[in-house]
Design a protein around this motif. Structure first.
Motif, PDB file in Angstrom:
ATOM      1  N   ALA A  64     -49.844  55.149 111.959  1.00  0.00           N
ATOM      2  CA  ALA A  64     -48.522  55.516 111.648  1.00  0.00           C
ATOM      3  C   ALA A  64     -47.311  54.722 112.051  1.00  0.00           C
ATOM      4  CB  ALA A  64     -48.213  57.134 112.093  1.00  0.00           C
ATOM      5  N   PRO A  65     -46.192  54.387 111.734  1.00  0.00           N
ATOM      6  CA  PRO A  65     -45.386  53.702 112.340  1.00  0.00           C
ATOM      7  C   PRO A  65     -44.699  54.044 113.651  1.00  0.00           C
ATOM      8  CG  PRO A  65     -44.642  54.183 110.065  1.00  0.00           C
ATOM      9  CD  PRO A  65     -45.750  55.025 110.324  1.00  0.00           C
ATOM     10  N   GLY A  66     -44.815  53.322 114.649  1.00  0.00           N
ATOM     11  CA  GLY A  66     -44.476  53.455 115.922  1.00  0.00           C
ATOM     12  C   GLY A  66     -45.604  53.947 116.929  1.00  0.00           C
ATOM     13  N   GLU A  67     -46.747  54.163 116.245  1.00  0.00           N
ATOM     14  CA  GLU A  67     -48.113  54.562 117.227  1.00  0.00           C
ATOM     15  C   GLU A  67     -48.632  53.323 117.704  1.00  0.00           C
ATOM     16  OE1 GLU A  67     -52.257  56.742 116.243  1.00  0.00           O
ATOM     17  OE2 GLU A  67     -50.734  56.578 114.517  1.00  0.00           O
ATOM     18  N   VAL A  68     -48.986  53.379 119.086  1.00  0.00           N
ATOM     19  CA  VAL A  68     -49.771  52.263 119.589  1.00  0.00           C
ATOM     20  C   VAL A  68     -51.029  52.708 120.226  1.00  0.00           C
ATOM     21  CG1 VAL A  68     -47.315  51.569 120.643  1.00  0.00           C
ATOM     22  CG2 VAL A  68     -48.617  53.234 121.826  1.00  0.00           C
ATOM     23  N   GLY A  69     -51.617  51.568 120.639  1.00  0.00           N
ATOM     24  CA  GLY A  69     -53.033  51.598 120.920  1.00  0.00           C
ATOM     25  C   GLY A  69     -53.922  51.344 119.870  1.00  0.00           C
ATOM     26  N   GLU A  70     -55.313  51.350 119.992  1.00  0.00           N
ATOM     27  CA  GLU A  70     -56.044  50.953 119.178  1.00  0.00           C
ATOM     28  C   GLU A  70     -56.281  51.660 117.991  1.00  0.00           C
ATOM     29  OE1 GLU A  70     -60.086  50.521 121.147  1.00  0.00           O
ATOM     30  OE2 GLU A  70     -59.326  48.927 122.411  1.00  0.00           O
ATOM     31  N   PRO A  71     -56.596  51.300 116.757  1.00  0.00           N
ATOM     32  CA  PRO A  71     -56.886  52.171 115.580  1.00  0.00           C
ATOM     33  C   PRO A  71     -58.044  52.975 115.509  1.00  0.00           C
ATOM     34  CG  PRO A  71     -57.137  49.859 115.068  1.00  0.00           C
ATOM     35  CD  PRO A  71     -56.627  49.918 116.399  1.00  0.00           C
ATOM     36  N   CYS A  72     -58.319  54.098 114.831  1.00  0.00           N
ATOM     37  CA  CYS A  72     -59.444  54.765 114.756  1.00  0.00           C
ATOM     38  C   CYS A  72     -60.345  53.892 113.728  1.00  0.00           C
ATOM     39  CB  CYS A  72     -59.302  56.051 114.395  1.00  0.00           C
ATOM     40  SG  CYS A  72     -58.232  56.934 115.300  1.00  0.00           S
ATOM     41  N   GLY A  73     -61.608  53.866 114.096  1.00  0.00           N
ATOM     42  CA  GLY A  73     -62.542  53.425 112.986  1.00  0.00           C
ATOM     43  C   GLY A  73     -63.718  52.550 113.848  1.00  0.00           C
ATOM     44  N   VAL A  74     -64.607  51.787 113.238  1.00  0.00           N
ATOM     45  CA  VAL A  74     -65.705  51.160 113.597  1.00  0.00           C
ATOM     46  C   VAL A  74     -65.248  49.783 113.532  1.00  0.00           C
ATOM     47  CG1 VAL A  74     -68.006  50.438 113.041  1.00  0.00           C
ATOM     48  CG2 VAL A  74     -67.145  52.730 112.462  1.00  0.00           C
ATOM     49  N   GLU A  75     -65.563  48.852 114.741  1.00  0.00           N
ATOM     50  CA  GLU A  75     -65.501  47.506 115.106  1.00  0.00           C
ATOM     51  C   GLU A  75     -66.584  47.080 115.853  1.00  0.00           C
ATOM     52  OE1 GLU A  75     -60.802  46.525 115.506  1.00  0.00           O
ATOM     53  OE2 GLU A  75     -61.487  47.886 116.724  1.00  0.00           O
ATOM     54  N   TYR A  76     -66.774  45.706 115.471  1.00  0.00           N
ATOM     55  CA  TYR A  76     -68.066  45.033 116.120  1.00  0.00           C
ATOM     56  C   TYR A  76     -67.628  43.775 116.939  1.00  0.00           C
ATOM     57  CZ  TYR A  76     -71.499  47.445 113.275  1.00  0.00           C
ATOM     58  OH  TYR A  76     -71.963  48.563 112.419  1.00  0.00           O
ATOM     59  N   TYR A  77     -68.132  43.409 118.096  1.00  0.00           N
ATOM     60  CA  TYR A  77     -67.921  42.313 118.752  1.00  0.00           C
ATOM     61  C   TYR A  77     -69.278  41.816 119.275  1.00  0.00           C
ATOM     62  CZ  TYR A  77     -63.342  44.755 119.435  1.00  0.00           C
ATOM     63  OH  TYR A  77     -62.215  45.322 118.894  1.00  0.00           O
ATOM     64  N   ILE A  78     -69.380  40.458 119.517  1.00  0.00           N
ATOM     65  CA  ILE A  78     -70.332  39.672 120.093  1.00  0.00           C
ATOM     66  C   ILE A  78     -69.822  39.594 121.626  1.00  0.00           C
ATOM     67  CG2 ILE A  78     -71.680  37.620 120.516  1.00  0.00           C
ATOM     68  CD1 ILE A  78     -72.337  39.418 118.070  1.00  0.00           C
ATOM     69  N   ARG A  79     -70.403  40.116 122.469  1.00  0.00           N
ATOM     70  CA  ARG A  79     -70.088  39.983 124.118  1.00  0.00           C
ATOM     71  C   ARG A  79     -71.105  39.221 124.751  1.00  0.00           C
ATOM     72  NH1 ARG A  79     -69.169  45.536 126.791  1.00  0.00           N
ATOM     73  NH2 ARG A  79     -67.058  45.475 125.482  1.00  0.00           N
ATOM     74  N   ALA A  80     -70.396  38.224 125.346  1.00  0.00           N
ATOM     75  CA  ALA A  80     -71.247  37.249 126.379  1.00  0.00           C
ATOM     76  C   ALA A  80     -70.925  37.526 127.665  1.00  0.00           C
ATOM     77  CB  ALA A  80     -71.203  35.703 125.891  1.00  0.00           C
ATOM     78  N   LYS A  81     -71.934  37.626 128.628  1.00  0.00           N
ATOM     79  CA  LYS A  81     -71.424  37.740 130.092  1.00  0.00           C
ATOM     80  C   LYS A  81     -72.347  36.792 131.026  1.00  0.00           C
ATOM     81  CE  LYS A  81     -72.622  41.987 130.312  1.00  0.00           C
ATOM     82  NZ  LYS A  81     -72.681  43.443 130.802  1.00  0.00           N
ATOM     83  N   ILE A  82     -71.453  36.302 132.104  1.00  0.00           N
ATOM     84  CA  ILE A  82     -72.298  35.718 132.969  1.00  0.00           C
ATOM     85  C   ILE A  82     -72.042  36.269 134.512  1.00  0.00           C
ATOM     86  CG2 ILE A  82     -70.534  34.091 133.120  1.00  0.00           C
ATOM     87  CD1 ILE A  82     -72.423  31.862 134.251  1.00  0.00           C
ATOM     88  N   ALA A  83     -73.273  36.629 135.123  1.00  0.00           N
ATOM     89  CA  ALA A  83     -72.939  37.392 136.408  1.00  0.00           C
ATOM     90  C   ALA A  83     -73.800  36.750 137.451  1.00  0.00           C
ATOM     91  CB  ALA A  83     -73.359  38.909 136.037  1.00  0.00           C
ATOM     92  N   SER A  84     -73.349  37.159 138.600  1.00  0.00           N
ATOM     93  CA  SER A  84     -74.265  36.328 139.910  1.00  0.00           C
ATOM     94  C   SER A  84     -75.355  37.609 140.124  1.00  0.00           C
ATOM     95  CB  SER A  84     -73.205  36.162 140.832  1.00  0.00           C
ATOM     96  OG  SER A  84     -74.014  35.870 142.092  1.00  0.00           O
ATOM     97  N   THR A  85     -76.393  37.336 140.198  1.00  0.00           N
ATOM     98  CA  THR A  85     -77.445  38.145 140.826  1.00  0.00           C
ATOM     99  C   THR A  85     -77.453  38.600 142.245  1.00  0.00           C
ATOM    100  OG1 THR A  85     -78.975  36.071 141.348  1.00  0.00           O
ATOM    101  CG2 THR A  85     -79.146  37.160 139.153  1.00  0.00           C
ATOM    102  N   THR A  86     -76.594  37.873 142.952  1.00  0.00           N
ATOM    103  CA  THR A  86     -76.428  38.223 144.371  1.00  0.00           C
ATOM    104  C   THR A  86     -75.013  38.785 144.489  1.00  0.00           C
ATOM    105  OG1 THR A  86     -75.314  36.104 144.864  1.00  0.00           O
ATOM    106  CG2 THR A  86     -77.752  35.990 145.136  1.00  0.00           C
TER     107      THR A  86
END
Length: 391
Positions: free
Chosen positions: A131-153
């Motif tokens: 709706a006009p003036g509504e903020v935030g993420e829209p409802c629905g289904v979305e896809y992402y490719i997520r890449a992460k690099i983390a330290s094991t220590t």
């Protein structure tokens, strides 16, 4: 002529990890989906004590973000596929594609190819208008490719990047039968019946097509038809909840032309409907995911291999035309419903590649490409950097 291929690129905020994909739209063929292949590059990082993973993430928001209070969350995040790129776990991997090979040769060290697959019955990308003036993420289904690099220590040291993708479906090559229905209504205190026959010109429509509805009314009763109403209705079924159902009126025609239709009279009439997200102007209408402004189109009809399968989740979209004969407050109404399919046609990949190549060659005289990975005059790559989005 130089043949060019687009490569989409997105890096983390600190520049430590970058995702490269050859495309961001993957086709669901009902029986299976296109694999997601790309590479992850670690920039100037000694990764002996690091762990590099790539994931296929599906987010399903079923409530407004501004209504989330006291720890209540209306968003589910599902990890549909995951692959550990470093250290290597000994898992068998498919051979790299041509695009992956060129990226590996260009990037060199600390570059890892990956291939992820959509699971069966995973939903297509769909979001609901806000709706006009509504903020935030829209409802629905979305896809992402997520890449992460983390330290094991040190678990607090982590870099992450998300690249949005879409899962789409194209129209089938063979359309179904032409929709047609006949409904009748009789009345308790008066003899005779009212008959309505409604027909669509075809069963499969592409986005932007006009819908032609032909009706034939035969009034053999003592009632009077005062008005005719024709609606294009979008039906949204939330497969993750029992009873989750929502309908939106996309287009409406209301007319009294040819009315009243008295006892013993008949009427034949044709209506032309123009369903479009641009002229709808309502909130809660399903549109294709990650599309905004003039490019936004209504969500395509969802094709399912088995409609009774309980493993289906997400949003299931369908369309229908509803014709109503209004008889007044006492007589009520007579309604007929005609389901149809609304989708995008399957594109010609050869024409798309040729058009993209010609536009790129014509722009070389005026501007310099962002990144050119092609060392050969026969095979070039150019990058399309993406803006970061916090998810």
């Amino acid at each position: 002529m130089t043949v060019t291929f687009r490569v989409f690129k997105k890096g983390s905020s600190d520049g430590r990890i970058t995702i490269y994909l050859g495309r961001r739209e993957f086709v669901d063929h009902v029986t299976g989906s296109d694999p997601i292949d790309g590479v992850v590059h670690i920039d100037k990082e000694f990764i002996n004590d690091k762990k590099v993973t790539v994931q296929l993430i599906c987010t399903f928001r079923y409530g407004r973000e501004e209504d989330e209070t006291m720890g209540l969350c209306f968003k589910k995040e599902l990890t549909l596929a995951e692959m550990v790129l470093f250290p290597e776990g000994g898992e068998s991997q498919p051979p790299p594609s041509r695009l992956q090979e060129r990226l590996l040769n260009k990037m060199g060290k600390n570059t890892f190819p990956f291939t992820l697959n959509f699971p069966m019955h995973s939903p297509t990308s769909v979001i609901l208008t806000m709706a006009p003036g509504e903020v935030g993420e829209p409802c629905g289904v979305e896809y992402y490719i997520r890449a992460k690099i983390a330290s094991t220590t040190d678990k607090n040291r982590e870099s992450m990047v998300n690249m949005a993708i879409r899962k789409i479906q194209y129209a089938p090559t063979k359309p179904g039968r032409q929709p047609c229905t006949v409904v009748r209504k009789d009345f308790a205190l008066t003899p005779g019946e009212l008959e309505l026959e409604a027909t669509l010109d075809r069963q499969l429509y592409y986005h932007g097509d006009d819908i032609k509805v032909s009706i034939c009314v035969k009034n053999n009763s003592q009632k009077i038809v005062k008005k005719i109403v024709v609606n294009v209705v979008q039906c949204i079924d939330v497969a993750m909840f029992t009873g989750g159902h929502h309908t939106s009126r996309i287009f409406r025609v209301e007319t009294s032309e040819g009315c009243p239709i008295g006892p013993g009279s008949s009427l034949q009439k044709q209506f032309i409907l123009y369903p479009s997200a641009r002229f709808c102007g309502k909130s809660g209408v399903a549109i294709d995911g990650n599309q905004k402004g003039d490019d936004a189109t209504l969500a395509s009809s969802t094709l399912l291999a088995d409609e009774n399968n309980r493993d289906i989740f997400g949003l299931v979209i369908s369309y229908s035309v509803k014709v109503k004969l209004m008889l007044g407050a006492i007589g009520g109404e007579l309604a007929a419903e005609l389901p149809f399919v609304l989708m995008h046609p399957k594109p010609n990949m050869r024409k798309m590649m040729k058009a993209d190549t010609l536009s790129f060659n014509n722009s070389q005289d005026n501007e310099e490409p962002l990144v050119d990975l092609g060392n050969s005059m026969q095979d070039g790559l150019r990058m399309e950097p993406l803006r970061r989005r916090n998810v």
